[in-house]
Design a protein around this motif. Structure first.
Motif, mmCIF file in Angstrom:
data_model
loop_
_atom_site.group_PDB
_atom_site.id
_atom_site.type_symbol
_atom_site.label_atom_id
_atom_site.label_comp_id
_atom_site.label_asym_id
_atom_site.label_seq_id
_atom_site.Cartn_x
_atom_site.Cartn_y
_atom_site.Cartn_z
ATOM 1 N N VAL A 161 0.862 -1.179 0.000
ATOM 2 C CA VAL A 161 0.000 0.000 0.000
ATOM 3 C C VAL A 161 0.899 1.230 0.000
ATOM 4 N N ALA A 162 0.336 2.340 -0.457
ATOM 5 C CA ALA A 162 1.145 3.563 -0.524
ATOM 6 C C ALA A 162 0.275 4.771 -0.193
ATOM 7 N N PRO A 163 0.758 5.644 0.678
ATOM 8 C CA PRO A 163 0.004 6.869 0.994
ATOM 9 C C PRO A 163 0.164 7.888 -0.133
ATOM 10 N N ASP A 164 -0.745 8.863 -0.163
ATOM 11 C CA ASP A 164 -0.607 9.941 -1.144
ATOM 12 C C ASP A 164 0.357 10.998 -0.604
ATOM 13 N N ALA A 165 0.444 12.118 -1.292
ATOM 14 C CA ALA A 165 1.398 13.161 -0.911
ATOM 15 C C ALA A 165 1.099 13.756 0.462
ATOM 16 N N HIS A 166 -0.125 13.557 0.933
ATOM 17 C CA HIS A 166 -0.524 14.088 2.241
ATOM 18 C C HIS A 166 -0.470 13.015 3.329
ATOM 19 N N GLY A 167 0.071 11.857 2.991
ATOM 20 C CA GLY A 167 0.180 10.796 3.979
ATOM 21 C C GLY A 167 -1.106 10.048 4.244
ATOM 22 N N ARG A 168 -2.073 10.129 3.311
ATOM 23 C CA ARG A 168 -3.355 9.465 3.499
ATOM 24 C C ARG A 168 -3.498 8.326 2.500
ATOM 25 N N PHE A 169 -4.376 7.379 2.847
ATOM 26 C CA PHE A 169 -4.595 6.189 2.028
ATOM 27 C C PHE A 169 -6.022 6.202 1.498
ATOM 28 N N ASP A 170 -6.208 5.728 0.267
ATOM 29 C CA ASP A 170 -7.571 5.665 -0.251
ATOM 30 C C ASP A 170 -8.309 4.489 0.377
ATOM 31 N N ALA A 171 -9.631 4.448 0.151
ATOM 32 C CA ALA A 171 -10.475 3.450 0.812
ATOM 33 C C ALA A 171 -10.102 2.027 0.424
ATOM 34 N N ARG A 172 -9.553 1.826 -0.795
ATOM 35 C CA ARG A 172 -9.203 0.485 -1.229
ATOM 36 C C ARG A 172 -8.081 -0.106 -0.384
ATOM 37 N N ALA A 173 -7.239 0.758 0.189
ATOM 38 C CA ALA A 173 -6.123 0.274 1.003
ATOM 39 C C ALA A 173 -6.616 -0.545 2.195
ATOM 40 N N LEU A 174 -7.819 -0.241 2.671
ATOM 41 C CA LEU A 174 -8.357 -0.975 3.821
ATOM 42 C C LEU A 174 -8.513 -2.458 3.488
ATOM 43 N N GLY A 175 -9.056 -2.770 2.313
ATOM 44 C CA GLY A 175 -9.197 -4.152 1.910
ATOM 45 C C GLY A 175 -7.856 -4.820 1.659
ATOM 46 N N THR A 176 -6.920 -4.055 1.081
ATOM 47 C CA THR A 176 -5.599 -4.611 0.784
ATOM 48 C C THR A 176 -4.863 -4.997 2.065
ATOM 49 N N VAL A 177 -4.878 -4.108 3.055
ATOM 50 C CA VAL A 177 -4.203 -4.396 4.320
ATOM 51 C C VAL A 177 -4.864 -5.572 5.024
#
Length: 249
Positions: A161-177
């Motif tokens: 998973v990778a955060p955006d430039a603001h250090g936040r993750f999109d909703a799909r990251a929840l399923g991936t983690v």
């Protein structure tokens, strides 16, 4: 006068024969009350890339059957929206081809015991408000996925998973983690998931090469083709993986 086909006729649940199995979902209004633009507006937050042409494409594939008024324009019901949400979620989260999604919907249509649509995924943001399709900071992502901060940091380091430039993750990251943690609980060290990420990227390159020409002609056609091809490759990958594991003896 000939009867109007049931799938084209808006019907109220209380007027239906209890023994009749109608299209899924059955406890959601089938009143044709929305234009196609309103359908897209309702789903845009969850599926930002959704377009009018994508809705028409899914209709052409037989996933929804909106009501047609006298002038030929389509009108959609809340039940149509739920079928679209089901199909789009299966494409996005499971990379399923439309043929499999169509079969799943047919099975739901045929089963009197088919479950009603799941609640729309919501994530609790700052202030305790539930919002749809929100981004998450690292702490919130770890909390909702049941991961420690150390585990999340390791998944970021190996690129799962990778955060955006603001250090936040999109909703799909929840399923991936969540999936990564399931694999970890079954005995795979998190660091070994780097190989899974690399394999996915290589398959994405194969998809990109296959749809590059369509992207020049039409971005929507390319998106649809890429989604379909990704689903086929996911099925193939699963079949080959099971075959390889069986050969371990």
């Amino acid at each position: 006068m000939s009867a109007v086909p049931a799938r084209r006729r808006p019907a109220k649940r209380e007027e239906a024969d209890d023994a009749e199995v109608g299209p899924w979902p059955r406890d959601v209004s089938r009143e044709p009350e929305m234009k196609i633009s309103e359908v897209v507006d309702r789903l845009k937050t969850e599926f930002p890339a959704l377009s009018l042409s994508k809705v028409r494409y899914l209709e052409g594939e037989g996933l929804i059957s909106p009501y047609r008024v006298g002038n030929g324009y389509r009108r959609y019901s809340k039940a149509d929206v739920e079928r679209l949400r089901y199909a789009l979620t299966a494409q996005r989260d499971e990379y399923l081809p439309l043929s499999v999604i169509r079969q799943r919907l047919a099975e739901l249509d045929a089963s009197p015991q088919a479950p009603e649509p799941a609640p729309i995924p919501r994530v609790v943001a700052a202030g305790g408000h539930a919002v749809i399709g929100t981004s998450l900071d690292a702490e919130s992502l770890a909390h909702h996925a049941g991961a420690s901060m150390a585990q999340l940091e390791e998944l970021v380091v190996i690129g799962v998973v990778a955060p955006d430039a603001h250090g936040r993750f999109d909703a799909r990251a929840l399923g991936t983690v969540s999936l990564a943690l399931r694999a970890h609980r079954l005995g795979i060290p998190l660091r070994n998931l780097r190989a899974v990420r690399t394999a996915a990227e290589r398959e994405a390159d194969v998809v990109d090469s296959a749809v590059r020409y369509k992207r020049v002609r039409s971005s929507t056609a390319a998106e649809d083709a890429a989604s379909e091809l990704a689903g086929v490759l996911a099925e193939l990958h699963g079949a080959l993986l099971h075959q390889a594991v069986s050969a371990l003896g």
